[in-house]
Design a protein around this motif. Structure first.
Motif, mmCIF file in Angstrom:
data_model
loop_
_atom_site.group_PDB
_atom_site.id
_atom_site.type_symbol
_atom_site.label_atom_id
_atom_site.label_comp_id
_atom_site.label_asym_id
_atom_site.label_seq_id
_atom_site.Cartn_x
_atom_site.Cartn_y
_atom_site.Cartn_z
ATOM 1 N N GLU A 250 13.392 -25.727 13.418
ATOM 2 C CA GLU A 250 12.077 -26.344 13.597
ATOM 3 C C GLU A 250 12.118 -27.825 13.263
ATOM 4 O OE1 GLU A 250 9.063 -24.059 11.604
ATOM 5 O OE2 GLU A 250 9.555 -22.255 12.729
ATOM 6 N N THR A 251 12.997 -28.204 12.317
ATOM 7 C CA THR A 251 13.146 -29.626 12.011
ATOM 8 C C THR A 251 13.824 -30.351 13.171
ATOM 9 O OG1 THR A 251 13.435 -28.998 9.706
ATOM 10 C CG2 THR A 251 14.000 -31.245 10.288
ATOM 11 N N VAL A 252 14.905 -29.762 13.689
ATOM 12 C CA VAL A 252 15.662 -30.423 14.754
ATOM 13 C C VAL A 252 14.803 -30.583 16.004
ATOM 14 C CG1 VAL A 252 17.609 -30.188 16.332
ATOM 15 C CG2 VAL A 252 17.911 -29.657 13.922
ATOM 16 N N PHE A 253 14.118 -29.508 16.395
ATOM 17 C CA PHE A 253 13.400 -29.525 17.671
ATOM 18 C C PHE A 253 11.914 -29.819 17.517
ATOM 19 C CE2 PHE A 253 17.201 -27.053 18.656
ATOM 20 C CZ PHE A 253 17.593 -27.639 19.840
ATOM 21 N N GLN A 254 11.496 -30.217 16.310
ATOM 22 C CA GLN A 254 10.095 -30.591 16.087
ATOM 23 C C GLN A 254 9.147 -29.478 16.500
ATOM 24 O OE1 GLN A 254 9.176 -34.287 15.447
ATOM 25 N NE2 GLN A 254 11.221 -34.122 14.618
ATOM 26 N N VAL A 255 9.445 -28.272 16.069
ATOM 27 C CA VAL A 255 8.570 -27.147 16.377
ATOM 28 C C VAL A 255 7.570 -27.004 15.238
ATOM 29 C CG1 VAL A 255 8.477 -24.672 16.790
ATOM 30 C CG2 VAL A 255 10.411 -25.995 17.632
ATOM 31 N N PRO A 256 6.264 -27.014 15.511
ATOM 32 C CA PRO A 256 5.272 -26.977 14.428
ATOM 33 C C PRO A 256 5.068 -25.573 13.873
ATOM 34 C CG PRO A 256 4.169 -27.115 16.540
ATOM 35 C CD PRO A 256 5.637 -27.139 16.839
ATOM 36 N N GLY A 257 6.114 -24.967 13.351
ATOM 37 C CA GLY A 257 6.017 -23.600 12.849
ATOM 38 C C GLY A 257 5.917 -23.549 11.333
ATOM 39 N N MET A 258 6.048 -22.330 10.792
ATOM 40 C CA MET A 258 5.903 -22.156 9.351
ATOM 41 C C MET A 258 7.035 -22.804 8.573
ATOM 42 S SD MET A 258 4.070 -18.770 8.030
ATOM 43 C CE MET A 258 5.487 -17.766 7.899
ATOM 44 N N GLY A 259 8.239 -22.848 9.162
ATOM 45 C CA GLY A 259 9.379 -23.440 8.477
ATOM 46 C C GLY A 259 9.111 -24.886 8.104
ATOM 47 N N GLN A 260 8.548 -25.635 9.038
ATOM 48 C CA GLN A 260 8.229 -27.040 8.760
ATOM 49 C C GLN A 260 7.197 -27.139 7.649
ATOM 50 O OE1 GLN A 260 9.047 -30.170 10.563
ATOM 51 N NE2 GLN A 260 8.729 -29.686 12.711
ATOM 52 N N HIS A 261 6.179 -26.266 7.706
ATOM 53 C CA HIS A 261 5.155 -26.296 6.664
ATOM 54 C C HIS A 261 5.748 -25.961 5.304
ATOM 55 C CE1 HIS A 261 1.645 -27.197 8.952
ATOM 56 N NE2 HIS A 261 1.872 -26.221 9.813
ATOM 57 N N PHE A 262 6.706 -25.036 5.298
ATOM 58 C CA PHE A 262 7.350 -24.686 4.025
ATOM 59 C C PHE A 262 8.010 -25.914 3.409
ATOM 60 C CE2 PHE A 262 11.189 -23.422 1.705
ATOM 61 C CZ PHE A 262 10.628 -22.653 0.710
ATOM 62 N N ILE A 263 8.777 -26.644 4.241
ATOM 63 C CA ILE A 263 9.487 -27.821 3.727
ATOM 64 C C ILE A 263 8.486 -28.868 3.217
ATOM 65 C CG2 ILE A 263 11.065 -29.686 4.316
ATOM 66 C CD1 ILE A 263 12.298 -27.809 6.382
ATOM 67 N N THR A 264 7.433 -29.132 3.999
ATOM 68 C CA THR A 264 6.427 -30.098 3.541
ATOM 69 C C THR A 264 5.780 -29.615 2.259
ATOM 70 O OG1 THR A 264 5.756 -29.839 5.834
ATOM 71 C CG2 THR A 264 4.826 -31.694 4.631
ATOM 72 N N ALA A 265 5.479 -28.320 2.184
ATOM 73 C CA ALA A 265 4.814 -27.795 0.992
ATOM 74 C C ALA A 265 5.680 -27.990 -0.239
ATOM 75 C CB ALA A 265 4.485 -26.312 1.182
ATOM 76 N N VAL A 266 7.004 -27.816 -0.084
ATOM 77 C CA VAL A 266 7.889 -28.017 -1.236
ATOM 78 C C VAL A 266 7.892 -29.483 -1.636
ATOM 79 C CG1 VAL A 266 10.279 -27.965 -2.041
ATOM 80 C CG2 VAL A 266 9.382 -26.065 -0.712
ATOM 81 N N THR A 267 8.077 -30.384 -0.659
ATOM 82 C CA THR A 267 8.226 -31.790 -1.023
ATOM 83 C C THR A 267 6.912 -32.376 -1.527
ATOM 84 O OG1 THR A 267 7.984 -32.261 1.323
ATOM 85 C CG2 THR A 267 10.190 -32.343 0.431
ATOM 86 N N SER A 268 5.764 -31.881 -1.051
ATOM 87 C CA SER A 268 4.499 -32.467 -1.509
ATOM 88 C C SER A 268 3.832 -31.618 -2.580
ATOM 89 C CB SER A 268 3.564 -32.664 -0.323
ATOM 90 O OG SER A 268 3.322 -31.415 0.280
ATOM 91 N N LYS A 269 4.558 -30.628 -3.086
ATOM 92 C CA LYS A 269 4.028 -29.742 -4.153
ATOM 93 C C LYS A 269 2.653 -29.202 -3.787
ATOM 94 C CE LYS A 269 6.309 -32.454 -7.643
ATOM 95 N NZ LYS A 269 6.364 -33.676 -6.798
ATOM 96 N N ASP A 270 2.530 -28.729 -2.588
ATOM 97 C CA ASP A 270 1.269 -28.165 -2.134
ATOM 98 C C ASP A 270 1.171 -26.730 -2.649
ATOM 99 O OD1 ASP A 270 -0.871 -27.161 -0.710
ATOM 100 O OD2 ASP A 270 -0.446 -28.441 1.023
#
Lengths: 307, 319
Positions: A250-270
């Motif tokens: 999802e990171t490589v192909f810019q797919v707006p799925g849950m995987g991307q949200h997981f990574i953002t949630a970790v880095t932004s402490k959401d």
């Protein structure tokens, strides 16, 4: 059989609870807080921002409230990084995307993996065998974050009908699903080959051969089902591998799925988004394992009689 | 006594001699071993030599971005004009270091935990393995990511505190405090399968006569476990350790690629591939070379591991 299912359900419940508790504690013990991005925010302002999220209570109170909201209202809380959008909404939006991608990847994995494993076993020590086993090794040693960019470079740029990245056209699923599926296909091929070799050396297969049953009929009627047991057992871990892979793909192909949200949630402490997604992953993995249990029991009479 | 033996009696071969012979018969495994030796010496000997020759991985040269191969830069330069080759070798040091150290940790933990569970057996042993089963049911990558986040800021604070008290190099401490949490997080949840493997061997060994004999001689449990049982468990341990290294290299690279692992100023194969993916169109070599070295290493370890399995455990090698 019922016992297996109950056992799996209980295990899933425990795993999800432990997993979410661990996430709950971990994300609060990481220095900084979800509003740390707004630099130099006044403490009283921060408190007012934290108020609607219920973040001013003590940790045990927050923990109790979190579960209470989930169990009574089905409410997973608000995302702190995405301007207070609800976690339910984010998951409801991104999960179908990840699910479609995952299912396509799984289909590709099985479509490539099972036939090449069966062929390799039937023609043991032939060029087909070596070829498919080298392919399987390549699938393991060339991971998604290498294969994905290479496919973008070699294929997407040379075909106008394919986007390099993004999630707008239906064809946008092809490259990510292939990238995600190939790694799993490699394991499927190896396991299918192993299982097939095991079964093909059994006496009852030799008897069938001696009777003159055609190879295809032997496969269809006698060999395939028991030979696929190790492959089906692997589908539980394969599901976990697809989740892991989806972070990358999802990171490589810019797919707006849950995987991307997981990574953002970790880095932004959401807090709530992270807890919600982890909970969701836990439930999904439990569900996948349950399906595998049922499939195994359906395929293997010995397992059914045992319980 | 020995003079009574016929002179042409064949010398007995040990298990290990046998295994070595079988391993060296396996061309792919030998090739894997050679590639591993080559890559390790390139990273850990060749890298430092290049440093000595004055090639600096962090020296930027903005007039020389994305340049092709030249005598000064064998593989060309990256987006900041840095030498690509030395960056791959230095990145390899970190990738390999993490994988090898984490494997050492998981092997040690696995041997102690699994060995005790298998040797003691009974209710305690079962409970110990239940805990392992429970942890194995967790999604590995998610747990590792969360755990790394949890400890990484603390490791950095502790490192800086120590720097203030002893005269440590601040730069090095900051770099190291990015590597250490990832290593610990991978090792902290990576030992589970190893402990299962050790436990299976230990449980069957504990039933055998020589362990009974050792026990009746009054040897301590520790001595029985580590001096008498451990040598008999080395086969599966070595095989699994060899296959663990590539999987840890893969985990490190995956986490670094999604930005939750090694971060600048450190670089590893994962971060190099990530940078390469960003400059795919401008300079494909930036993804080709690191990926090539990375995949070659994985191939080599997997071939060696498969070869070791065939050599040390002929029964398991069905095909």
């Amino acid at each position: 059989m019922l016992r297996t299912i109950l056992h799996r359900l209980l295990q899933t419940l425990i795993v999800v609870f432990v997993l979410v508790s661990f996430t709950f504690i971990a994300v609060r013990l990481i220095p900084g807080n979800p509003f740390a991005d707004e630099k130099a925010m006044q403490p009283h302002l921060r408190e007012r921002v934290a108020e609607p999220f219920g973040l001013n209570a003590s940790y045990p109170e927050q923990f109790g409230l979190y579960w209470k909201n989930i169990l009574t209202k089905g409410d997973f809380g608000l995302s702190t990084s995405l301007f207070g959008r609800s976690v339910n909404e984010i998951i409801a939006h991104s999960f179908p995307i990840s699910l479609t991608l995952g299912i396509f990847a799984m289909i590709i994995a099985l479509l490539i993996g099972i036939p090449s494993g069966v062929l390799a076993a039937l023609r043991k020590n032939s060029m087909i065998d070596y070829g498919s086993m080298i392919f399987a090794m390549a699938g393991i040693c060339v991971p998604a974050f290498v294969l994905g960019p290479l496919l973008q470079l070699w294929i997407a740029r040379n075909f106008d009908s394919l986007n390099v990245a993004g999630w707008e056209r239906p064809s946008d699923i092809l490259l990510p699903a292939f990238t995600l599926g190939v790694g799993v296909a490699a394991y499927v091929a190896r396991l299918t080959r192993g299982g097939m070799l095991d079964i093909l050396s059994q006496d009852y297969i030799r008897t069938a051969r001696a009777k003159g049953v055609p190879t295809f009929t032997i496969l269809r009627r006698h060999a395939l089902r028991p030979a696929l047991l190790p492959t089906v057992t692997f589908l539980g871990p394969a599901f976990a591998a697809i989740i892991t892979g989806s972070f990358v793909v999802e990171t490589v192909f810019q797919v707006p799925g849950m995987g991307q949200h997981f990574i953002t949630a970790v880095t932004s402490k959401d807090y709530f988004l992270l807890q919600g997604i982890v909970l969701f992953y836990g439930v999904l993995m439990g569900g996948a394992n349950l399906l595998v249990d049922i499939a195994l029991a359906a395929m293997n009479p010995r397992l059914r009689e045992g319980s | 006594m020995s003079s009574a033996l016929p002179a042409n009696l064949e010398k007995g071969t040990s298990l290990w001699k046998d295994a070595r012979h079988r391993l060296f018969q396996n061309k792919l495994a030998v090739l894997g071993l050679l590639v591993i030796i080559f890559i390790f010496s390139a990273c850990f000997i060749g890298g430092p030599i290049m440093h000595k020759m004055g090639i600096d991985p962090n020296k930027q040269d903005l007039s020389n971005q994305f340049s092709g191969p030249s005598s000064g830069h064998l593989l060309g330069t990256d987006q900041l004009g840095r030498d690509l080759l030395i960056r791959i070798l230095d990145g390899g040091q970190i990738s390999l270091l993490i994988a090898v150290l984490a494997t050492c940790l998981t092997v040690s933990i696995g041997i102690v935990y699994g060995g005790i569970a298998g040797y003691v057996g009974g209710r305690l042993g079962n409970t110990m393995m239940r805990i392992v089963d429970g942890l194995l049911a967790m999604p590995f990558i998610i747990i590792v990511i969360l755990f790394r986040e949890l400890i990484s800021a603390r490791v950095e604070i502790a490192g800086l505190y120590l720097t203030d008290h002893w005269d440590w190099n601040r730069d090095l401490v900051i770099r190291f405090s990015n590597i250490l949490p990832l290593l610990i997080a991978i090792a902290a949840f990576g030992w589970l399968t190893m402990s299962r493997i050790v436990r299976t061997s230990a449980a069957s060994l504990a039933q055998q006569e020589f362990v009974e004999a050792a026990r009746s001689l009054g040897l301590s449990h520790r001595r029985i476990l580590f001096r008498h049982m451990l040598p008999n468990m080395l086969g599966p341990i070595i095989i699994y350790a060899t296959l663990t290294i590539p999987s840890f290299i893969l985990y490190e690279a995956t986490l670094s690629f999604i930005g939750l692992g090694i971060e600048p100023p450190n670089s590893s194969w994962g971060t190099l591939i990530k940078e390469g993916a960003n400059f795919l169109e401008t300079k494909p070599a930036m993804i080709y070379y690191p990926s090539l070295v990375f995949s070659m290493t994985l191939f080599a370890f997997n071939f060696l591991g498969d070869g070791l399995r065939d050599a040390l455990d002929p029964k398991a090698a069905k095909d």
